[in-house]
Scaffold this active site. Structure first.
Site, PDB file in Angstrom:
ATOM      1  N   GLY C  82       6.503   4.263   2.316  1.00  0.00           N
ATOM      2  CA  GLY C  82       6.551   5.635   1.621  1.00  0.00           C
ATOM      3  C   GLY C  82       6.900   5.338   0.192  1.00  0.00           C
ATOM      4  O   GLY C  82       7.637   6.043  -0.454  1.00  0.00           O
ATOM      5  N   CYS C 140      -2.086   4.318  -3.094  1.00  0.00           N
ATOM      6  CA  CYS C 140      -1.343   4.239  -1.840  1.00  0.00           C
ATOM      7  C   CYS C 140      -1.310   5.496  -0.872  1.00  0.00           C
ATOM      8  O   CYS C 140      -1.535   6.482  -1.156  1.00  0.00           O
ATOM      9  CB  CYS C 140       0.172   4.279  -2.130  1.00  0.00           C
ATOM     10  SG  CYS C 140       1.414   4.426  -0.837  1.00  0.00           S
ATOM     11  N   THR C 276       1.036  -9.831   2.871  1.00  0.00           N
ATOM     12  CA  THR C 276       1.631  -9.949   4.024  1.00  0.00           C
ATOM     13  C   THR C 276       1.986 -11.273   4.457  1.00  0.00           C
ATOM     14  O   THR C 276       2.930 -11.439   5.340  1.00  0.00           O
ATOM     15  CB  THR C 276       0.669  -9.258   5.140  1.00  0.00           C
ATOM     16  OG1 THR C 276       0.329  -7.972   4.820  1.00  0.00           O
ATOM     17  CG2 THR C 276       1.065  -9.209   6.636  1.00  0.00           C
TER      18      THR C 276
HETATM   19  C1  FMN Z   1       5.237  -3.560   3.112  1.00  0.00           C
HETATM   20  C2  FMN Z   1       4.062  -3.206   2.145  1.00  0.00           C
HETATM   21  C3  FMN Z   1       4.702  -2.554   1.192  1.00  0.00           C
HETATM   22  C4  FMN Z   1       3.523  -2.463  -0.013  1.00  0.00           C
HETATM   23  N1  FMN Z   1       3.874  -1.732  -1.070  1.00  0.00           N
HETATM   24  C5  FMN Z   1       3.065  -1.524  -2.049  1.00  0.00           C
HETATM   25  C6  FMN Z   1       3.393  -0.973  -3.301  1.00  0.00           C
HETATM   26  O1  FMN Z   1       4.456  -0.412  -3.502  1.00  0.00           O
HETATM   27  N2  FMN Z   1       2.509  -0.533  -4.234  1.00  0.00           N
HETATM   28  C7  FMN Z   1       1.219  -1.036  -4.246  1.00  0.00           C
HETATM   29  O2  FMN Z   1       0.241  -0.898  -4.953  1.00  0.00           O
HETATM   30  N3  FMN Z   1       0.699  -1.562  -2.776  1.00  0.00           N
HETATM   31  C8  FMN Z   1       1.600  -2.011  -2.064  1.00  0.00           C
HETATM   32  N4  FMN Z   1       1.166  -2.543  -0.881  1.00  0.00           N
HETATM   33  C9  FMN Z   1      -0.043  -3.098  -0.819  1.00  0.00           C
HETATM   34  C10 FMN Z   1      -0.213  -4.452  -0.917  1.00  0.00           C
HETATM   35  O3  FMN Z   1       0.094  -4.765  -2.358  1.00  0.00           O
HETATM   36  C11 FMN Z   1      -1.551  -5.127  -1.007  1.00  0.00           C
HETATM   37  O4  FMN Z   1      -2.473  -4.445  -1.574  1.00  0.00           O
HETATM   38  C12 FMN Z   1      -1.922  -5.047   0.582  1.00  0.00           C
HETATM   39  O5  FMN Z   1      -0.794  -5.198   1.652  1.00  0.00           O
HETATM   40  C13 FMN Z   1      -3.175  -6.074   1.195  1.00  0.00           C
HETATM   41  O6  FMN Z   1      -2.857  -7.058   1.036  1.00  0.00           O
HETATM   42  P1  FMN Z   1      -2.351  -8.183   2.078  1.00  0.00           P
HETATM   43  O7  FMN Z   1      -3.127  -7.995   3.235  1.00  0.00           O
HETATM   44  O8  FMN Z   1      -2.267  -9.691   1.714  1.00  0.00           O
HETATM   45  O9  FMN Z   1      -0.907  -7.744   2.723  1.00  0.00           O
HETATM   46  C14 FMN Z   1       2.213  -2.983   0.018  1.00  0.00           C
HETATM   47  C15 FMN Z   1       1.889  -3.533   1.366  1.00  0.00           C
HETATM   48  C16 FMN Z   1       2.809  -3.854   2.382  1.00  0.00           C
HETATM   49  C17 FMN Z   1       2.231  -4.595   3.752  1.00  0.00           C
END
Ligand code: FMN
Ligand code: FAD
Ligand code: FAD
Ligand code: FMN
Ligand code: FES
Ligand code: FES
Lengths: 315, 292, 315, 292
Positions: C82, C140, C276
């Protein structure tokens, strides 16, 4: 023996009803992952299933895509089969006789390359008493002419659904694609156009690269992602659609075990389809059916319908 | 059809799993029913773990089947199946670390095997790990007459199980690209020479696509009957997913004809295939530059 | 020593340029998965990274969602944090001083609850010389007011991008959501509105159910799916966007290892973000950087830019 | 800060992994650095396999650390860490099948541990597997004075490691819901009785949330200082993801105050927390009906 004792002796009831179809349990194969039934008949009695759904059929036989057509990804697979199928005539001639031995309702999944073909297929299917219901694929992401336009545009989807509904005699299940901004818009459009049930989801469009050859791992460049990787997306969409429409919803996407099927049922799906899991384990569906029964027993539920839609969303 | 009814998904255990040459392993698996049901050229789909990774089963040719002798406690003899595999990616990397007693699931025997022809001379052509489906074939063909195995590889490490073929009574001709074992050169050169002497032979081949294509050219030019065993990316192994198709001889853009490698193959008569459309799924035997 | 020898001795160059920013390599954390940098500083030298991207910041501190906020799924995880964050002021006061020790460019990821807030944030960021670039989160899926409208509607997205571009001094990276029918429409819209680079993808909206309690596994009901499960979807979208726009594209989604990062680079991404994977292995990014270097060596490539966009799609 | 710099991600091996009660295992892991760096109440994040499933690490309290004696070949002594875990889901099911020599990765020591108070009487309250972080605490507290452990569980199987506490010199009071070991009843009833006699005590508790809430009620009513160790769903374990937050005492809808269980916890002073907002991550000790 009174009623309650009878139920206990007989075990929990798994029977559900989808648009007038009585299914002995809510488990059926997802189109394209179970061939025409025959392929998996050596592994278990097809009468154990709630229903059988065929590979997607079209008016004329269809060749599909060049190979490689499949690529494994993390907890998923991409496929670009390209809707290869024998065509409705060959299906009725060569495949249906085998299925006639069973008492499980046969649902034909079908698609057309044009609006006319969709209509023509619906007319053909209407004349086939062995076809208990039809599942309309407006969502296949692989074939340019095979649905991508219909499945992602509410107007086009409504048009094809209305046309098919007009010609078809049997219940019409419309299968939605997840490759949209808002699946509820599509669900509402196809319900209003006459869908008797909705199945979701089809595969999500994905791509993988062979870093050694620097080529796409599928000849078709992109393919549809299926398998446990997509389950959380499917559960979410099913939940959204259930809350949007009145017609029953069939959940599909990443179901490997009874626990997975239960996520969909609790979220409100009236039945589930099992796809990729069949490849991993030909006994997946019988195991899921047994698992549902076990869950009902453990939860003290006598009828699976008490589980359906039982998600508690507040505090 | 009767073939289908013999298919099973066995949750079973590994009897042994040993490295037989650098990067090549032999796994023996408890497999009730396989001795009677498995035919030369068939394969199985193996699942390593109960988890989701790797998701799909891996296809492996059946190297041979056999009986474990009855044990001293009077328990009845047990059937096993043996596969021979090369470590190439995620699945085979997991497999190589398995031990006796570990669980695996095998689906099979799958597919159509070799048709045993009544030719006066039988020639088997194997490229690297492609020799796997030829062993059971050889065991049956030696009952009918003289069998030769032409075995090729990039280097000595790719030449497997040759003594086992010899023990069957098969005459073996080994060639390696680098000459580190047998004759230096391509297995196809050996085939050309053999066919000069034995124009009446029937040929059975398995190996990389480039090698098979060359073998096909050689046999077609001499009107020698050829069967080949193919590889393809597979999801189901039973004809349900249509992932593993190969273009048939009649295939055209307008009138497509696709054959399932898993169900209508993996063994095809050369004449069934549209050779110029044939693709290499991946270099698994280390000798895909074998095309002469 | 001649030029070629020098290159060989020095190893392949991994440097890339994104909208005027020089990065020593194309690897940076994905927003929200690396805190404010500090949290991972015990594990490796942050100077190894191409850039650092902060947790998404807003004008005022934000509380985020109730717990549970995370749930593991097959090869993925759902999060519904959030957008909890300390706010831009606390970030500059408490977090930036730590980051100042490093030479790696700091990219601030930010969002607003309203159009005005986005504009206000852009003005604030423009005054901060330590902020090398800004990444605009219009995607988001967790917070109703936090972007879902902007990120899925090309008009709204263009409006917020244009506004932010007007006020911001630094390069503007716009991060796209995958929860759309056609990501190229969004990419074109934000490019035309002034984005200097595009990053994609953010998480996909998913849901999971605890079948024992029959409750959603996230207090927020739905959350964003990330991790290796989504990689094929991310690779596909990056490829589509690369072919649609002229600005550089940063690939994000399911990158765990160098091989995964290479899929994105070969498909045309100029850089990648790792999300992740940091949770699974705090050393993931250094390992990926080392893996890219190894790949270049093995492929006889002296400059990673020769790999970028090198996908062979025909024949 | 100096604490952070001691964090490491160790790719290491298992020394032993044994079932100590039905469903409960004790795993000893080679862990250089842990003896000096780990403090009572800290935890580690364990990764079972190198693969993608399960994806996330699992958090486990540090039960104790120690030295393996130098071996006969003159190799220096080695540090180990021990965890005690209950098999509940996919990760712990994989863990229980691991053997000596298998690889694991551990990230830690993580989080803030217990603050050692100088109270005249020290009371530890453990519910089921919640006893884990209390052992190292007990080992340090016994140096300062008298330590009592009140240990509760559903049945005798949930009562672990009591003799080890006794060996430290801790007085132990066992209670089980079904009376199958120790006194029949709730651990909180025992606590009430103890505090009647020892109103000057400091209390340290770990267990299911329902138990902690009851302990908090008891301590708050008597003005007894309490520290509790919490559980929460975690992704990163280092304060980066904000997945594991818990509402702080100042938390309101308007002015939210969240604390990271992984970084600002897992041990909190009772006064730091907003008790009525506290949730149970999941029933891991089998005794979440313990609330009196
Ligand atoms: C716990 C968590 C928090 C995240 N917070 C944000 C955020 O604040 N702003 C944003 O643009 N993306 C946020 N994301 C998305 C990530 O930056 C990324 O786009 C997404 O996790 C896909 O990449 P991954 O598969 O390598 O995790 C968040 C992802 C996770 C897992
Ligand atoms: C009918 C048949 C028989 C085979 N017999 C043998 C044998 O006896 N011994 C042996 O070593 N290998 C054999 N192979 C090849 C073997 O299936 C692959 O080497 C193996 O699947 C690689 O798995 P991996 O996880 O290690 O590789 P990865 O590259 O990680 O596999 C990824 C995916 O690609 C598929 N794949 C990769 N290479 C191949 C390939 N060459 N053919 C088909 N699919 C592939 C895998 O099955 C998996 O789905 C056979 C293949 C077929 C189709
Ligand atoms: C700081 C801390 C210390 C802990 N110490 C111990 C200990 O010493 N011994 C012990 O047996 N258990 C302990 N736990 C609980 C332990 O982490 C879970 O039992 C374990 O993660 C379950 O994993 P699983 O894969 O078997 O279960 P699954 O249910 O399959 O796990 C699915 C996901 O939920 C998470 N999860 C499930 N249950 C819990 C839980 N109770 N708390 C937090 N996350 C959970 C898992 O980590 C995983 O991400 C501790 C938890 C925390 C937060
Ligand atoms: C190999 C393959 C072929 C498919 N063919 C069809 C098809 O012909 N018609 C259709 O509507 N869906 C088709 N699908 C989609 C599946 O029916 C199902 O919607 C999807 O795979 C998600 O379910 P799963 O994750 O359980 O596999 C196919 C899927 C796969 C994997
Ligand atoms: S592998 Fe599925 S049809 Fe051959
Ligand atoms: S687990 Fe990530 S912040 Fe605590």
């Amino acid at each position: 023996m009174n009623r309650a004792q009878q139920t206990r002796a007989a075990g929990p009831s798994l029977a559900v009803e989808i648009a007038g179809l009585h299914l002995k349990n809510p488990v059926m194969p997802a189109s394209g992952t179970f061939g025409y039934g025959e392929e998996y008949a050596p592994f278990f009695n097809l009468d154990e299933l709630g229903a059988i759904i065929t590979k997607g059929l079209s008016l004329r036989p269809k060749a599909g895509n060049p190979t490689p057509r499949i690529a494994e990804t993390t907890s998923g697979m991409l496929n670009a089969i390209g809707l290869q199928n024998v065509g409705i005539d060959a299906f009725m001639r060569d495949k249906m006789p085998f299925l006639r031995q069973f008492h499980t309702p046969v649902i034909v999944n079908f698609f057309g390359n044009t609006l006319d073909e969709y209509g023509e297929m619906a007319r053909r299917l209407a004349d086939l008493p062995e076809v208990a219901a039809a599942e309309l694929n407006i969502s296949c992401p692989n074939v340019k002419a095979g649905g991508i336009v219909f499945g992602t545009d509410p107007g086009a989807a409504a048009e094809v659904v209305a046309l098919v509904r007009r010609h078809l005699r049997q219940p019409l299940i419309v299968k939605l694609t997840p490759n949209v901004t808002d699946i509820t818009v599509m669900a509402r459009a196809v319900e209003e156009a006459g869908a008797d049930a909705i199945s979701c989801i089809n595969t999500l469009t994905g791509m993988a690269v062979d870093i050694r050859t620097r080529r796409p791992r599928l000849a078709n460049l992109t393919g549809g992602l299926s398998g446990p990787a997509i389950r959380p997306l499917a559960v979410r969409m099913v939940y959204q659609v259930v809350r949007t429409v009145k017609v029953p919803v069939i959940g599909v996407g990443g179901i490997m075990r009874a626990e997975d099927a239960l996520e969909f049922l609790i979220a409100g799906a009236r039945a589930v389809q099992v796809g990729t899991a069949n490849f991993v384990d030909p006994g997946a569906m019988p195991a899921i059916i047994a698992g549902l029964e076990k869950y009902c027993r453990e939860q003290g539920v006598t009828d699976i319908n008490q589980v359906i839609g039982s998600l508690k969303t507040e505090g | 059809m009767e073939q289908d009814l013999l298919m099973t998904n066995l949750k079973t255990t590994i009897l042994s799993n040993q490295e037989v040459a650098p990067g090549y392993f032999r796994m023996r698996i408890l497999a009730p029913g396989f001795v009677t049901s498995a035919r030369p050229g068939q394969f199985l789909m193996l699942r390593v773990l109960d988890g989701m990774e790797p998701l799909l089963r891996r296809p492996f040719g059946i190297f041979r089947t056999g009986w474990l002798p009855a044990d001293c406690q009077g328990l009845p003899p047990k059937e096993y199946v043996e596969i021979l595999y090369k470590v190439v990616g995620s699945g085979t990397t997991l497999m190589k670390d398995l031990h006796q007693g570990d669980g695996v699931e095998i689906l099979g025997p799958l597919g159509k095997g070799f048709e045993l022809l009544d030719a006066p001379e039988q020639i088997l052509v194997g490229g690297g790990i492609g020799l796997v489906p030829l062993f059971m074939l050889a065991a049956q063909l030696v009952k009918r007459g003289r069998v030769r195995l032409l075995m090729g590889g990039r280097c000595r490490d790719d030449i497997l199980a040759v003594t086992e073929f010899e023990r069957l009574g098969v005459e073996t001709y080994v060639s390696t690209d680098d000459g580190s074992l047998g004759e230096a050169g391509l297995v196809t050169e050996v085939l050309v020479r053999q066919l000069e002497r034995l124009p009446q032979a029937a040929v059975y081949a398995c190996g990389p696509t480039a090698m098979l294509r060359a073998v096909h050219g050689i046999c077609a030019a001499r009107d020698v009957p050829l069967q080949v065993s193919l590889e393809a990316y597979m999801a189901c192994g039973v004809g349900a997913c249509l992932g593993c198709v190969v273009a048939g001889a009649e295939h055209t853009e307008q009138n497509p004809q696709y054959l399932c490698t898993c169900k209508e193959g993996p063994v095809f008569r050369a004449g069934q295939l549209l050779w110029h459309k044939l693709e290499e799924p991946r270099d698994v035997c280390g000798c895909n530059e074998e095309e002469p």
